[in-house]
Design an enzyme around this catalytic site. Sequence first.
Site, mmCIF file in Angstrom:
data_model
loop_
_atom_site.group_PDB
_atom_site.id
_atom_site.type_symbol
_atom_site.label_atom_id
_atom_site.label_comp_id
_atom_site.label_asym_id
_atom_site.label_seq_id
_atom_site.Cartn_x
_atom_site.Cartn_y
_atom_site.Cartn_z
ATOM 1 N N SER A 1 -1.909 -13.562 6.991
ATOM 2 C CA SER A 1 -1.478 -12.416 6.204
ATOM 3 C C SER A 1 -1.596 -11.139 7.042
ATOM 4 O O SER A 1 -0.954 -11.019 8.082
ATOM 5 C CB SER A 1 -2.285 -12.368 4.905
ATOM 6 O OG SER A 1 -1.686 -11.530 3.948
ATOM 7 N N ASP B 1 5.714 -18.475 -0.799
ATOM 8 C CA ASP B 1 4.798 -17.521 -0.181
ATOM 9 C C ASP B 1 5.226 -16.082 -0.458
ATOM 10 O O ASP B 1 6.411 -15.738 -0.362
ATOM 11 C CB ASP B 1 4.806 -17.763 1.330
ATOM 12 C CG ASP B 1 3.562 -17.279 2.035
ATOM 13 O OD1 ASP B 1 2.952 -16.305 1.567
ATOM 14 O OD2 ASP B 1 3.208 -17.883 3.067
ATOM 15 N N HIS C 1 0.890 -18.853 -0.462
ATOM 16 C CA HIS C 1 0.326 -18.035 0.618
ATOM 17 C C HIS C 1 -0.876 -18.665 1.298
ATOM 18 O O HIS C 1 -1.296 -18.197 2.353
ATOM 19 C CB HIS C 1 -0.073 -16.678 0.013
ATOM 20 C CG HIS C 1 -0.307 -15.573 0.989
ATOM 21 N ND1 HIS C 1 0.617 -15.212 1.958
ATOM 22 C CD2 HIS C 1 -1.354 -14.714 1.149
ATOM 23 C CE1 HIS C 1 0.149 -14.189 2.654
ATOM 24 N NE2 HIS C 1 -1.054 -13.872 2.191
#
Length: 301
Positions: free
Chosen positions: A112, A253, A280
Amino acid sequence: MSETTGKIPFTHDGVTYETWYKVVGDLSTKNRPLVTLHGGPGISHHYMLPHTSFATSHHTPVIFYDQIGIGQSSHLKDVPPEFWTIELFMDELDNLLIYLGIRDDFDLVGHSWGAMLGAHYAAYRRPAGLKHLILVSGSASMKLWAEGTNRLLDGMPEDLREMLKKHEREGTTDSKEYHDGTQIFYNKHVCPLVPWPELLLKSFANMFEDPTVYSTMIGPSEFNITGSLRTWSVVDKLHDITAPTLVINGQDDEAHDVGNWPFFAQIPRVKWVKFAQSAHMTFFEEPERYKEVVGEFLTNV
């Protein structure tokens, strides 16, 4: 498997802070270590701990740390917003690598925000010791990130979208209704597992306890980017990444394909793997496939 924890002095603008770290495995061996970069910014390392498995399966020392401002590292609630820059976090990463004596030979996996930091670091600092770069559920720019999350938001119920937009217009994003609404989005596009894994909950609990970094650099939510990172982009520098790179994201995601495409299009040596059963958190949602894909990349590329 041995574990070592400690705190590293980190001096920035003449002030010394502390970076907490954990090493799983033995850095004195000849095996190349894997350094993990957690997300947020401002979400602690705990949810990245599934990467510990590589210390066992591949005899790879794995390094975790809490970036400054979260977890067991120094918290700074009273610094001005301009303190929090991507250069700060790159300097902290360099400081960690030098302190642990691994700057000349290491692999890097970022998730991320950690993937964004990893890409920026690889493109701008171009560290000679970086042998493999793994970008998990990131984006090449915050504009593209927001474009992707808003595309996903368009697929959510209309009344939810309107409620969220109303709070954003009126500046009431700290309300319970707005928080509950964002959680509906997160339960679909961040982690659909029920319940959420304890390690993930622990990382988010750390962020809620001290949201300074997240709120300053991101804003109130993943799809309403008002913080200092809103103009961040590494798109124009991706061609300078020299390390072999693995890009990963999930079918559902929040790190949408639109933000990952520049990685694939512009990094010279790159492979993109998409996980069909994930949002995610691929390493929680499809752990065995994740270990297989990442392990093969670290071993054979």
